[in-house]
Design a protein around this motif. Structure first.
Motif, short mmCIF file in Angstrom:
data_model
loop_
_atom_site.label_atom_id
_atom_site.label_comp_id
_atom_site.label_asym_id
_atom_site.label_seq_id
_atom_site.Cartn_x
_atom_site.Cartn_y
_atom_site.Cartn_z
N SER A 50 7.72 4.68 -2.35
CA SER A 50 6.95 5.12 -1.19
C SER A 50 7.12 4.16 -0.03
CB SER A 50 5.47 5.23 -1.54
OG SER A 50 5.27 6.17 -2.56
N CYS A 51 7.13 2.86 -0.30
CA CYS A 51 7.33 1.87 0.75
C CYS A 51 8.69 2.05 1.42
CB CYS A 51 7.21 0.45 0.20
SG CYS A 51 5.55 -0.04 -0.24
N LYS A 106 5.04 3.10 -5.97
CA LYS A 106 4.75 2.53 -4.65
C LYS A 106 5.95 1.88 -3.97
CE LYS A 106 -0.16 2.28 -4.82
NZ LYS A 106 -1.36 1.51 -4.77
N LEU A 117 0.29 -0.11 1.96
CA LEU A 117 1.01 0.13 0.70
C LEU A 117 1.47 -1.17 0.07
CD1 LEU A 117 3.29 3.25 1.29
CD2 LEU A 117 1.61 2.95 -0.50
#
Length: 97
Positions: A83-84, A80, A41
Protein backbone atom coordinates in the motif's frame (compact mmCIF):
# COMPACT_ATOMS: atom_id res chain seq x y z
CA UNK A 1 -10.18 -5.27 16.58
CA UNK A 2 -12.97 -7.79 16.95
CA UNK A 3 -11.49 -9.64 19.93
CA UNK A 4 -10.30 -6.71 22.07
CA UNK A 5 -6.91 -8.37 22.32
CA UNK A 6 -5.10 -5.24 21.19
CA UNK A 7 -5.57 -1.90 22.97
CA UNK A 8 -7.81 0.82 21.58
CA UNK A 9 -4.78 2.62 20.12
CA UNK A 10 -4.45 -0.14 17.51
CA UNK A 11 -7.99 0.44 16.24
CA UNK A 12 -7.78 4.23 16.46
CA UNK A 13 -4.51 4.32 14.54
CA UNK A 14 -5.67 2.08 11.72
CA UNK A 15 -9.12 3.66 11.40
CA UNK A 16 -7.69 7.18 11.35
CA UNK A 17 -5.29 6.17 8.56
CA UNK A 18 -8.27 4.69 6.72
CA UNK A 19 -10.06 8.04 7.07
CA UNK A 20 -7.00 9.86 5.73
CA UNK A 21 -6.96 7.44 2.79
CA UNK A 22 -10.57 8.24 1.97
CA UNK A 23 -9.73 11.95 2.19
CA UNK A 24 -6.72 11.47 -0.10
CA UNK A 25 -8.83 9.64 -2.68
CA UNK A 26 -11.64 12.21 -2.51
CA UNK A 27 -9.31 15.18 -3.08
CA UNK A 28 -7.42 14.20 -6.18
CA UNK A 29 -5.46 17.44 -6.50
CA UNK A 30 -4.20 17.66 -2.90
CA UNK A 31 -0.58 16.72 -2.26
CA UNK A 32 -1.01 17.28 1.48
CA UNK A 33 -3.72 14.65 1.76
CA UNK A 34 -1.69 11.97 -0.01
CA UNK A 35 1.45 12.84 1.95
CA UNK A 36 -0.41 12.61 5.26
CA UNK A 37 -1.84 9.26 4.16
CA UNK A 38 1.61 7.94 3.26
CA UNK A 39 3.06 9.18 6.56
CA UNK A 40 0.20 7.60 8.47
CA UNK A 41 0.70 4.28 6.70
CA UNK A 42 4.40 4.27 7.51
CA UNK A 43 3.68 5.14 11.13
CA UNK A 44 1.10 2.38 11.50
CA UNK A 45 3.57 -0.16 10.14
CA UNK A 46 5.81 0.63 13.09
CA UNK A 47 2.99 0.72 15.65
CA UNK A 48 1.46 -2.51 14.32
CA UNK A 49 4.76 -4.32 14.80
CA UNK A 50 4.92 -3.03 18.37
CA UNK A 51 1.30 -3.95 19.12
CA UNK A 52 1.60 -7.46 17.71
CA UNK A 53 4.87 -8.18 19.48
CA UNK A 54 3.82 -6.79 22.87
CA UNK A 55 0.22 -8.06 23.04
CA UNK A 56 0.66 -11.52 21.49
CA UNK A 57 -1.00 -13.94 23.94
CA UNK A 58 0.72 -17.02 25.34
CA UNK A 59 -0.13 -20.39 23.80
CA UNK A 60 -2.33 -21.38 26.76
CA UNK A 61 -4.77 -18.53 26.07
CA UNK A 62 -4.79 -18.72 22.27
CA UNK A 63 -8.37 -19.40 21.15
CA UNK A 64 -9.56 -19.66 17.56
CA UNK A 65 -10.93 -16.11 17.57
CA UNK A 66 -7.63 -14.72 18.92
CA UNK A 67 -5.69 -16.74 16.36
CA UNK A 68 -7.89 -15.35 13.57
CA UNK A 69 -7.53 -11.78 14.88
CA UNK A 70 -3.75 -12.08 15.04
CA UNK A 71 -3.68 -13.63 11.57
CA UNK A 72 -5.66 -10.73 10.12
CA UNK A 73 -3.46 -8.19 11.92
CA UNK A 74 -0.34 -9.85 10.51
CA UNK A 75 -1.92 -10.03 7.03
CA UNK A 76 -2.76 -6.33 7.25
CA UNK A 77 0.81 -5.60 8.33
CA UNK A 78 2.20 -7.58 5.37
CA UNK A 79 0.01 -5.66 2.91
CA UNK A 80 0.97 -2.21 4.21
CA UNK A 81 4.35 -1.99 2.38
CA UNK A 82 2.52 -2.72 -0.88
CA UNK A 83 0.00 0.00 0.00
CA UNK A 84 2.85 2.40 0.80
CA UNK A 85 4.41 1.75 -2.60
CA UNK A 86 1.11 2.33 -4.41
CA UNK A 87 0.40 5.50 -2.43
CA UNK A 88 3.91 6.76 -3.20
CA UNK A 89 3.24 6.20 -6.92
CA UNK A 90 0.02 8.19 -6.58
CA UNK A 91 2.01 10.94 -4.88
CA UNK A 92 4.46 11.02 -7.79
CA UNK A 93 1.61 11.09 -10.32
CA UNK A 94 0.10 14.09 -8.56
CA UNK A 95 3.29 16.06 -8.93
CA UNK A 96 5.20 15.26 -5.76
CA UNK A 97 8.96 15.54 -5.70
Amino acid sequence: CMNHMFPASYAWGNFSVLAMGIWAIAQRDSLDAIMMFLTGLLLTVLTDIIHISVFYPPNNYLTDVKRFSIGMAIFSLLLKPVSCYLVYRMYRERGGE
